[in-house]
Scaffold this motif. Structure first.
Motif, short mmCIF file in Angstrom:
data_model
loop_
_atom_site.label_atom_id
_atom_site.label_comp_id
_atom_site.label_asym_id
_atom_site.label_seq_id
_atom_site.Cartn_x
_atom_site.Cartn_y
_atom_site.Cartn_z
N GLY A 50 -2.01 -5.38 0.28
CA GLY A 50 -1.28 -5.67 1.51
C GLY A 50 0.00 -6.40 1.18
N CYS A 78 7.53 -4.31 0.36
CA CYS A 78 7.40 -3.95 1.77
C CYS A 78 8.71 -4.18 2.53
CB CYS A 78 6.27 -4.73 2.41
SG CYS A 78 4.65 -4.11 1.93
N GLY A 89 8.71 1.37 6.64
CA GLY A 89 7.33 1.28 7.07
C GLY A 89 6.97 2.33 8.09
N LEU A 99 1.52 -6.42 11.58
CA LEU A 99 2.10 -5.21 11.01
C LEU A 99 3.62 -5.26 11.02
CD1 LEU A 99 -0.26 -2.47 12.51
CD2 LEU A 99 -0.23 -3.32 10.16
N ARG A 128 5.05 -7.12 8.22
CA ARG A 128 4.92 -6.42 6.94
C ARG A 128 5.77 -5.15 6.90
NH1 ARG A 128 -1.24 -7.25 4.87
NH2 ARG A 128 -1.44 -9.45 5.41
N HIS A 145 6.55 -2.83 9.13
CA HIS A 145 6.29 -1.66 9.96
C HIS A 145 7.05 -1.81 11.28
CE1 HIS A 145 3.22 -0.43 7.11
NE2 HIS A 145 2.75 -1.66 7.16
N GLU A 168 -3.43 -1.89 7.20
CA GLU A 168 -2.37 -1.25 6.42
C GLU A 168 -2.91 -0.11 5.56
OE1 GLU A 168 1.54 -3.39 5.29
OE2 GLU A 168 -0.12 -4.46 4.34
#
Length: 461
Positions: A25, A36, A41, A69, A72, A74, A438
């Motif tokens: 992750g 990331c 994403g 999310l 991270r 997205h 994820e």
């Protein structure tokens, strides 16, 4: 093709036109964070009737997943209802036909829907359908993955119909927080025909999904064995403790801050006051405490469709108090102020849901008294954690006796509380849950890429 990450924490796999990180992750390593931030994403749309600032039930998890999310890398959009739960009344400042705001990096579209009071039977069904119709008529962004949260099942059923009719449909993940079919049977709401219709809708919605997320292993077993969902489509991701970490607070300081009594034991129940909680059992335990002049007060924190009826039932009972929903700070104080924390369920409720309050109870480090079916999920969770005592549902004498015993035995109470904290840390970790989601996004994207590489249709289920 895949290659190992530089720090050995995962692998990079090519999926379609972009790359995803498999086996790690974004929050787990510095390399993962850098990766990331650089990657394009997934485009994720969350559909959930319940969303923050509602602080109980499904809402905190839907909001935390969307924000997690987004953090991270997205691109997350959420289509949600206005805050109304557990009061079943839209909060002041909300209620517009549609409003849009950016919250924790998430584009949140709020849609007005019918809010019933009392929330029972046909009225509750119409509430869900009204939200589903709003989803049907909304112009959704072009997501690569839709995460639909149930409840609300019937709203999600309408959304699923739309998704299936979309030419280049996104992948669909249904996140099951409650099992409707079981709930109707266990609470004895609706007749045989209603249950059969609900089971058909529930089965159809879940079979339409590319993946189904269950919040408990026993949920997963029911989905596979009773609803016929393919085993390889069901994934277990437990709910987590959504309260942010804070320093511990003494019981005395917590009570002083809240203005709660310091000369008696406090047995605290928090969250929704609905039919499945069966809280008349707590009222009767308080009535017994009055008769015995026992040094204890039961405090019910929260709101819900049954609160007014419970308050009427409690008239003339001195050893019970009702407290309106609290903000996060005072909610933590309420948990810290307790000698024991109560989870109560209607007799017969065993497998329909995992009470969301348990994650916060474990985090609080206080012993739990669970008045519930001994063969149910709640009892199994409390006993597996070693965090408290299970007593029979609908037995106010057992509830009162156990609450008094735990309040008088500080060593035993501390042991249960410490076990709950360990369970929260080892099993109910938020980062681990977001990691799992994820990985799920990567998996459904990889399945679509595999279908395309084989020349298959990406729209098939």
């Amino acid at each position: 093709m895949a290659s190992a990450a530089a720090d050995g924490s995962g692998a990079i796999a090519e999926v379609g036109s972009h790359f995803v990180l498999v086996g790690v992750g974004c929050g787990r390593s510095d390399w993962g964070q850098l990766y990331c931030r650089a990657m394009d994403g997934h485009r994720v749309t969350v559909l959930s009737l319940h969303y923050p600032p509602d602080a109980t039930g499904v809402a905190p998890y839907a909001g935390a997943l969307a924000a997690g999310l987004s953090a991270r890398a997205h691109r997350v959009t959420a289509y949600v209802g206005h805050p109304f739960y557990p009061e079943w009344a839209i909060r002041p400042g909300y209620g517009q036909w549609k409003s849009t705001a950016t919250i924790d990096g998430v584009t949140v579209h709020r849609l007005l829907h019918y809010v019933p009071r009392p929330p029972r039977g046909l009225r509750r069904l119409l509430s869900e359908i009204s939200f589903g119709v709003r989803l049907l008529s909304s112009k959704l962004d072009a997501p690569s993955v839709v995460i639909a949260v149930s409840p609300a099942l019937f709203a999600i059923a309408i959304a699923v119909l739309r998704i299936r009719l979309t030419p280049a449909r996104p992948r669909l993940v249904v996140w099951v927080q409650d099992i409707y079919t079981l709930g109707m049977a266990e609470t004895k709401e609706g007749g045989g025909l209603s249950i059969r219709i609900t089971k058909f809708v529930e089965r159809s919605v879940l079979r339409a999904a590319d993946k189904v997320v269950a919040i408990h292993p026993r949920f997963a077993v029911y989905l596979v064995e009773d609803l016929g969902i393919a085993r390889d489509r069901v994934v277990v991701i437990r709910n987590w403790t959504h309260l942010s970490p804070t320093a511990g607070m003494s019981q005395r300081d917590a009570r002083a801050a809240l203005g709660w009594p310091t000369n008696v034991a406090l047995a605290v129940h928090t969250g929704n006051m609905g039919a499945k909680q069966g809280l008349e059992n707590v009222v009767e335990a308080a009535r017994l405490a009055d008769e015995r002049k026992a040094p204890i007060t039961f405090i019910l924190v929260g709101n819900g469709g049954e609160r007014e009826r419970l308050e009427r039932q409690a008239r003339g009972v001195d050893r019970i108090a009702f407290v309106d929903p609290l903000d996060d700070g005072d909610y933590r104080r309420a948990l810290a102020a307790a000698n024991c924390l109560v989870v109560n369920e209607l007799p017969g409720v065993a497998a329909m849901a995992v009470p969301s309050k348990l994650t916060s109870y474990f985090d609080a480090g206080r012993p739990i008294v669970a008045a519930t079916d001994s063969n149910g999920i709640t009892a199994a969770e409390v006993e597996h954690a070693g965090a408290g005592v299970v007593v029979p549902a609908g037995d106010p004498h057992a509830l009162l006796t156990t609450a008094l015993e735990l309040s008088a035995d500080s060593q035993r109470a501390a042991a249960y509380g410490a076990a709950g904290r360990r369970f929260r840390t080892e099993v109910l970790d938020a980062d681990a849950a977001i990691d799992a989601f994820e990985h799920l996004l990567a998996e459904v994207a990889r399945e679509r890429a595999d279908k395309k590489s084989r020349g298959g249709s990406a729209t098939s289920v």
